[in-house]
Scaffold this motif. Structure first.
Motif, PDB file in Angstrom:
ATOM      1  N   SER A 130      -8.444  -0.982 -11.550  1.00  0.00           N
ATOM      2  CA  SER A 130      -8.748   0.133 -10.664  1.00  0.00           C
ATOM      3  C   SER A 130     -10.207   0.548 -10.827  1.00  0.00           C
ATOM      4  CB  SER A 130      -7.840   1.323 -10.981  1.00  0.00           C
ATOM      5  OG  SER A 130      -8.176   1.885 -12.237  1.00  0.00           O
ATOM      6  N   ALA A 186       2.316   4.272   1.337  1.00  0.00           N
ATOM      7  CA  ALA A 186       2.089   3.549   0.087  1.00  0.00           C
ATOM      8  C   ALA A 186       0.671   3.850  -0.367  1.00  0.00           C
ATOM      9  CB  ALA A 186       2.272   2.045   0.291  1.00  0.00           C
ATOM     10  N   ALA A 188      -2.283   4.361  -3.837  1.00  0.00           N
ATOM     11  CA  ALA A 188      -2.637   4.029  -5.209  1.00  0.00           C
ATOM     12  C   ALA A 188      -2.388   5.239  -6.098  1.00  0.00           C
ATOM     13  CB  ALA A 188      -4.097   3.592  -5.271  1.00  0.00           C
ATOM     14  N   TYR A 189      -2.648   5.071  -7.382  1.00  0.00           N
ATOM     15  CA  TYR A 189      -2.425   6.161  -8.324  1.00  0.00           C
ATOM     16  C   TYR A 189      -3.435   7.289  -8.130  1.00  0.00           C
ATOM     17  CZ  TYR A 189       0.819   3.179 -10.905  1.00  0.00           C
ATOM     18  OH  TYR A 189       1.881   2.384 -11.275  1.00  0.00           O
ATOM     19  N   TYR A 213       5.665   4.791  -2.171  1.00  0.00           N
ATOM     20  CA  TYR A 213       5.320   3.629  -2.999  1.00  0.00           C
ATOM     21  C   TYR A 213       3.982   3.917  -3.666  1.00  0.00           C
ATOM     22  CZ  TYR A 213       5.026  -1.423  -4.125  1.00  0.00           C
ATOM     23  OH  TYR A 213       4.965  -2.642  -4.762  1.00  0.00           O
ATOM     24  N   THR A 214       3.932   3.800  -4.975  1.00  0.00           N
ATOM     25  CA  THR A 214       2.700   4.021  -5.728  1.00  0.00           C
ATOM     26  C   THR A 214       2.385   2.772  -6.535  1.00  0.00           C
ATOM     27  OG1 THR A 214       3.211   6.378  -5.915  1.00  0.00           O
ATOM     28  CG2 THR A 214       1.522   5.501  -7.383  1.00  0.00           C
ATOM     29  N   CYS A 215       1.130   2.334  -6.489  1.00  0.00           N
ATOM     30  CA  CYS A 215       0.777   1.081  -7.150  1.00  0.00           C
ATOM     31  C   CYS A 215      -0.676   1.124  -7.600  1.00  0.00           C
ATOM     32  CB  CYS A 215       1.001  -0.112  -6.221  1.00  0.00           C
ATOM     33  SG  CYS A 215       0.150   0.071  -4.643  1.00  0.00           S
ATOM     34  N   GLU A 216      -1.043   0.192  -8.444  1.00  0.00           N
ATOM     35  CA  GLU A 216      -2.387   0.129  -9.003  1.00  0.00           C
ATOM     36  C   GLU A 216      -3.343  -0.653  -8.112  1.00  0.00           C
ATOM     37  OE1 GLU A 216      -5.352   0.823 -11.970  1.00  0.00           O
ATOM     38  OE2 GLU A 216      -3.334   1.637 -11.759  1.00  0.00           O
ATOM     39  N   HIS A 217      -2.813  -1.661  -7.403  1.00  0.00           N
ATOM     40  CA  HIS A 217      -3.679  -2.565  -6.650  1.00  0.00           C
ATOM     41  C   HIS A 217      -3.308  -2.579  -5.172  1.00  0.00           C
ATOM     42  CE1 HIS A 217      -5.256  -3.997 -10.427  1.00  0.00           C
ATOM     43  NE2 HIS A 217      -4.044  -4.347 -10.832  1.00  0.00           N
ATOM     44  N   GLY A 220      -0.174  -4.375  -4.000  1.00  0.00           N
ATOM     45  CA  GLY A 220       1.089  -3.640  -3.993  1.00  0.00           C
ATOM     46  C   GLY A 220       1.296  -2.897  -2.697  1.00  0.00           C
ATOM     47  N   GLN A 221       0.230  -2.290  -2.177  1.00  0.00           N
ATOM     48  CA  GLN A 221       0.329  -1.626  -0.868  1.00  0.00           C
ATOM     49  C   GLN A 221       0.684  -2.642   0.215  1.00  0.00           C
ATOM     50  OE1 GLN A 221      -3.713   0.226  -1.400  1.00  0.00           O
ATOM     51  NE2 GLN A 221      -2.731   1.935  -0.329  1.00  0.00           N
ATOM     52  N   ALA A 224       4.358  -3.409   0.134  1.00  0.00           N
ATOM     53  CA  ALA A 224       5.166  -2.332   0.713  1.00  0.00           C
ATOM     54  C   ALA A 224       5.138  -2.375   2.234  1.00  0.00           C
ATOM     55  CB  ALA A 224       4.662  -0.978   0.208  1.00  0.00           C
TER      56      ALA A 224
END
Length: 286
Positions: A130, A186, A188-189, A213-217, A220-221, A224
């Motif tokens: 991140s 969706a 990120a953090y 939906y929560t993701c680091e990269h 990931g989005q 989703a």
């Protein structure tokens, strides 16, 4: 014996193509307009094609000229890399480079390949993470430099801005997530600029939403969205089928996000890699 293209002539040709003017190109290559006009005449005789259409307002490339322009740029670039390899001071050592995955998939492969050819004795250690984490690693000295995502244009930030791009709403083509209420998104953090830009725009537009939906990269989005689980704020340049930019009037615009090159201590190796990074983005934006 087959004739070869002359580098000086190619420089004049590319300069004319980019500036649309013999006069402006002449200033760039430090020649007179008549001198580069003679160069282009000889070049057209060499390739046996008309390369420019001249009128009273500007100089335009012909179809053959456009083809030669692509070759010319590549030949000049290769010549520059060859000279840099032998004339540049020898560099040896390691450099730590941080990036987010959305940048890494688009810029890094070609950039690192070119840098490795020019400086084979320099080891580049790439860390994908991140922007917030990589920014901290630069501050702590764990990384020499990093590409980090920053907010809207005009906002002050540490580092040098190297890229600006629209952040748009994206989702699955023909999907139903867009039509759900509250809107599933969706993100990120906490601390991600994309997250802040998306939530601020939805709040200002009074659109009810839930973080589904929560993701680091960004990958990931993307997952989703492909599952039609949510819509997401996404760089315009990364929206590819079966995803699409959502043009629904009820979704607010978010504006441009930017990428900044943040550096630690300066040294010859870091300076060399930074120059390659900035050039890669300049070509990407062109």
């Amino acid at each position: 014996m087959q004739q070869l293209l002359d580098n000086d002539v190619l420089k004049s040709f590319v300069a004319i193509a980019e500036h649309g003017s013999f006069t402006r190109a002449a200033r760039q290559v430090h020649r007179t307009p008549s001198a580069i006009s003679m160069q282009i005449k000889r070049l057209e005789e060499t390739v046996g094609k008309t390369l420019f259409v001249r009128d009273s307002k500007q100089v335009r490339l012909t179809a053959d000229g456009e083809i030669l322009l692509s070759y010319g740029r590549r030949l000049l670039k290769l010549n520059e890399e060859a000279m840099q390899q032998f004339l540049s001071p020898a560099l040896e050592g390691r450099v730590g480079f941080g990036t987010s995955d959305d940048v890494g998939t688009r810029i890094l492969p070609r950039l690192l390949a070119q840098f490795s050819r020019s400086y084979p004795a320099v080891q580049v250690d790439v860390v994908v993470g991140s922007s917030r984490t990589n920014f901290q690693k630069v501050n702590y000295g764990d990384l020499d430099m990093a590409l980090v995502v920053v907010g809207n244009e005009g906002q002050q930030t540490r580092g040098e801005i190297v890229h600006s791009e629209p952040l748009v709403w994206a989702g699955l083509e023909g999907g139903i997530a867009l039509h759900q209420s509250p809107l599933p998104v969706a993100l990120a953090y906490q601390g991600c600029v994309w997250r802040w830009m998306a939530m601020e725009s939805l709040d200002k537009a009074n659109i009810p939403y839930r973080v589904a939906y929560t993701c680091e990269h960004s990958s990931g989005q993307e997952a989703a969205m492909l599952a039609d689980f949510a819509v997401a704020p996404f760089p315009l340049g990364l929206v590819r089928p079966p995803l699409r930019k959502l043009g629904d009037d009820r979704l607010p615009e978010m504006g441009n996000y930017q990428i900044a090159l943040v550096r630690g201590k300066a040294n010859p190796i870091n300076d060399a890699l930074a120059a390659f990074v900035k050039e890669a983005f300049a070509n990407f934006n062109a």
